[in-house]
Write a protein that holds these residues in place. Structure first.
Motif, PDB file in Angstrom:
ATOM      1  N   ALA A 193       0.782  -1.254   0.096  1.00 23.74           N
ATOM      2  CA  ALA A 193       0.120   0.032  -0.268  1.00 23.74           C
ATOM      3  C   ALA A 193       0.841   1.205  -0.071  1.00 23.74           C
ATOM      4  N   SER A 194       2.099   1.286   0.546  1.00 30.55           N
ATOM      5  CA  SER A 194       2.680   2.426   0.775  1.00 30.55           C
ATOM      6  C   SER A 194       3.425   2.790  -0.693  1.00 30.55           C
ATOM      7  N   ALA A 214      -9.050   0.590  -0.611  1.00 33.57           N
ATOM      8  CA  ALA A 214      -9.031   1.895  -0.554  1.00 33.57           C
ATOM      9  C   ALA A 214      -7.414   2.363  -0.057  1.00 33.57           C
ATOM     10  N   GLU A 215      -7.008   1.755   0.715  1.00 34.85           N
ATOM     11  CA  GLU A 215      -5.697   2.138   1.251  1.00 34.85           C
ATOM     12  C   GLU A 215      -4.710   2.193   0.326  1.00 34.85           C
ATOM     13  N   HIS A 216      -4.909   1.528  -0.916  1.00 37.61           N
ATOM     14  CA  HIS A 216      -3.768   1.275  -1.957  1.00 37.61           C
ATOM     15  C   HIS A 216      -3.850   2.259  -2.939  1.00 37.61           C
ATOM     16  N   VAL A 217      -5.089   2.980  -2.715  1.00 39.52           N
ATOM     17  CA  VAL A 217      -5.089   3.996  -3.857  1.00 39.52           C
ATOM     18  C   VAL A 217      -4.910   5.597  -3.698  1.00 39.52           C
ATOM     19  N   LYS A 218      -4.211   6.338  -4.401  1.00 43.87           N
ATOM     20  CA  LYS A 218      -4.151   7.604  -4.194  1.00 43.87           C
ATOM     21  C   LYS A 218      -5.444   8.312  -4.867  1.00 43.87           C
ATOM     22  N   PRO A 219      -5.764   9.375  -3.971  1.00 45.17           N
ATOM     23  CA  PRO A 219      -7.002  10.151  -4.648  1.00 45.17           C
ATOM     24  C   PRO A 219      -6.949  10.641  -6.240  1.00 45.17           C
ATOM     25  N   GLY A 220      -7.738  10.205  -7.046  1.00 43.40           N
ATOM     26  CA  GLY A 220      -7.657  10.787  -8.161  1.00 43.40           C
ATOM     27  C   GLY A 220      -7.005   9.750  -9.233  1.00 43.40           C
ATOM     28  N   ALA A 221      -6.361   8.890  -8.807  1.00 44.80           N
ATOM     29  CA  ALA A 221      -5.552   7.909  -9.738  1.00 44.80           C
ATOM     30  C   ALA A 221      -6.321   7.192 -10.745  1.00 44.80           C
ATOM     31  N   ASP A 241     -10.927  -4.066  -5.232  1.00 44.18           N
ATOM     32  CA  ASP A 241     -12.293  -3.928  -4.517  1.00 44.18           C
ATOM     33  C   ASP A 241     -13.097  -2.916  -4.853  1.00 44.18           C
ATOM     34  N   PHE A 242     -13.660  -2.816  -5.920  1.00 46.28           N
ATOM     35  CA  PHE A 242     -14.317  -2.043  -6.790  1.00 46.28           C
ATOM     36  C   PHE A 242     -15.257  -1.058  -5.927  1.00 46.28           C
ATOM     37  N   ASP A 243     -16.145  -1.353  -5.075  1.00 46.21           N
ATOM     38  CA  ASP A 243     -16.907  -0.631  -4.065  1.00 46.21           C
ATOM     39  C   ASP A 243     -15.811   0.247  -3.355  1.00 46.21           C
ATOM     40  N   ALA A 244     -14.689  -0.401  -2.689  1.00 43.04           N
ATOM     41  CA  ALA A 244     -13.944   0.421  -1.959  1.00 43.04           C
ATOM     42  C   ALA A 244     -13.260   1.586  -2.523  1.00 43.04           C
ATOM     43  N   VAL A 245     -12.924   1.319  -3.704  1.00 39.41           N
ATOM     44  CA  VAL A 245     -11.906   2.184  -4.390  1.00 39.41           C
ATOM     45  C   VAL A 245     -12.424   3.175  -5.432  1.00 39.41           C
TER      46      VAL A 245
END
Ligand code: NAD
Length: 281
Positions: A193-194, A214-221, A241-245
Motif C-alpha cells: 500500500a505504501s 481503499a488504502e492502496h489508491v491515491k485520490p484521483g488515480a 475491490d471496486f466498491d472500496a476504490v
C-alpha cells in the motif's frame, strides 16, 4: 469517478479490423489465427471460445489445434508446424501448458512475425529496446485503455502490481516507453500500500481478488484492473475491490467489461497486422 468501459473501445477496434480483414480477404489473403490448446481447463476453453466467436465476427479464419494427449513434445511440434504454415498468420498458445513446459519455452517456437500475443521472448526483448514487435495483447489493452481514462503518463508515477512475462513486465515496459516513472510490485514486495498509494496510474495484475483496497489508491488515480478471478459464486471479479476504490480513484476499469474485451480486440488487430506484413514480404 470515470468508469472506463472496455466494451465500447473493443467494438470500435473491431469495426476497423473488420474492414481491414475484408480488404485482405478480397485480395486473396484472408487473415487466419491458430490457437493451440493442450488442456481441458474450463477457463481456457471459455477464452478459446470467446476468441473463436470474435474472429468469426470480424472475418478472420480460425483454426483450433488440440494437443492430445497433452505433452510438451506435441506442443513444440505443432507450434513448429504452424510457424511454417503459410496459411496461418497468427498463433496463440493457450495456457496452462503440459508440466515441464513454460510459455516462454513454447513461445520460442512461434515465429516472431506470427507471434500475435507476444509469447516469444524475442518479442519481449524487442519491446524492451524499442524495436517493432507484438506485445502481449493484455498489456497492449492496458495501454489502449489509458487514453480513455484520460491518464497523463509523461513524468507520472505508474505502479504495476504483478511481474509476469505476459502482463506485468510488458505493461511496465510500455509505460516506461511513454515516459512514466515505473515501479513493479510482486508477491515479495513489502508494504504494498505504501507504494501503490503514490501511483498516478495503478495497474493491478496479480490475480488476487480484492487485493487493491481503499488504502492502496491515491485520490484521483487511474486504476486499471487486469485481474480476472473466479469468485466463489461463479462470477468473475478483479484484483481491485471496486466498491472500496470507486469513491477514491479518478478513473477505473470494471471487471468484467474492462481489460478483457479490449484484449481480444487487440489480439485480432495483431492478426490483421501480421497478415498485412506477410503480404508485403
Ligand atoms: P501470474 O500468476 O503469472 O502473475 C501474477 C503476478 O502477481 C506475479 O508476478 C506475482 O508476483 C504477483 N502477485 C501475486 N500475489 C501478489 C500480492 N499479494 N501482492 C503483489 N503481487 C502479487 O498471472 P498473470 O498471467 O500475470 O495474470 C494476472 C491476472 O490477470 C490474473 O487474474 C489473470 O487471470 C488476469 N489476466 C487477464 C487477462 C485479460 O485479458 N483480462 C489476460 C491475462 C491475465
Amino acid at each position: 469517478m470515470r468508469l472506463v468501459e472496455g466494451r465500447s473501445l473493443a467494438a470500435e477496434i473491431r469495426r476497423t479490423i473488420g474492414q481491414e480483414a475484408g480488404r485482405l480477404r478480397a485480395e486473396g489473403a484472408p487473415p487466419a489465427l491458430a490457437a493451440l490448446i493442450a488442456t481441458d481447463d474450463p477457463a481456457t476453453a471459455w477464452y478459446h471460445d470467446a476468441i473463436a466467436r470474435a474472429t468469426a465476427d470480424v472475418g478472420i479464419d480460425f483454426r483450433t489445434v488440440r494437443v492430445e494427449p497433452a505433452d510438451a513434445r506435441g506442443v513444440i511440434d505443432r507450434l513448429d508446424e504452424l510457424s511454417a504454415d503459410s496459411q496461418i498468420h497468427g498463433i496463440i498458445c493457450l495456457t496452462p501448458l503440459p508440466p515441464g513446459l513454460t510459455l516462454a519455452r513454447a513461445g520460442e517456437r512461434i515465429a516472431p512475425r506470427k507471434d500475435v500475443d507476444g509469447a516469444n521472448p524475442t518479442s519481449l526483448g524487442r519491446l524492451a529496446v524499442g524495436l517493432p514487435a507484438f506485445a502481449p495483447a493484455t498489456a497492449q489493452a492496458v495501454m489502449e485503455l489509458l487514453p480513455a481514462a484520460r491518464a497523463r503518463l509523461v513524468g507520472a508515477d505508474a505502479v504495476v502490481v504483478g511481474r509476469s512475462d505476459v502482463v506485468g513486465k510488458p505493461a511496465a515496459l510500455m509505460l516506461l516507453r511513454e515516459h512514466a516513472t515505473v515501479t513493479i510490485c510482486h508477491s515479495r514486495t513489502e508494504n504494498l500500500a505504501s507504494i501503490t498509494s503514490r501511483a498516478d496510474v495503478l495497474v493491478a495484475a496479480a490475480g488476487r481478488p480484492g487485493l487493491i483496497g481503499a488504502e492502496h489508491v491515491k485520490p484521483g488515480a487511474v486504476v486499471i484492473d487486469v485481474g480476472t478471478n473466479a469468485a466463489e459464486d461463479g462470477s468473475i471479479v478483479g484484483d481491485v475491490d471496486f466498491d472500496a476504490v470507486a469513491g477514491i480513484a479518478g478513473a477505473i476499469t470494471p471487471v468484467p467489461g474492462g481489460v478483457g474485451p479490449v484484449t481480444t480486440a487487440v489480439l485480432l488487430r495483431n492478426v490483421v497486422a501480421a497478415t498485412a506484413i506477410a503480404r508485403r514480404r
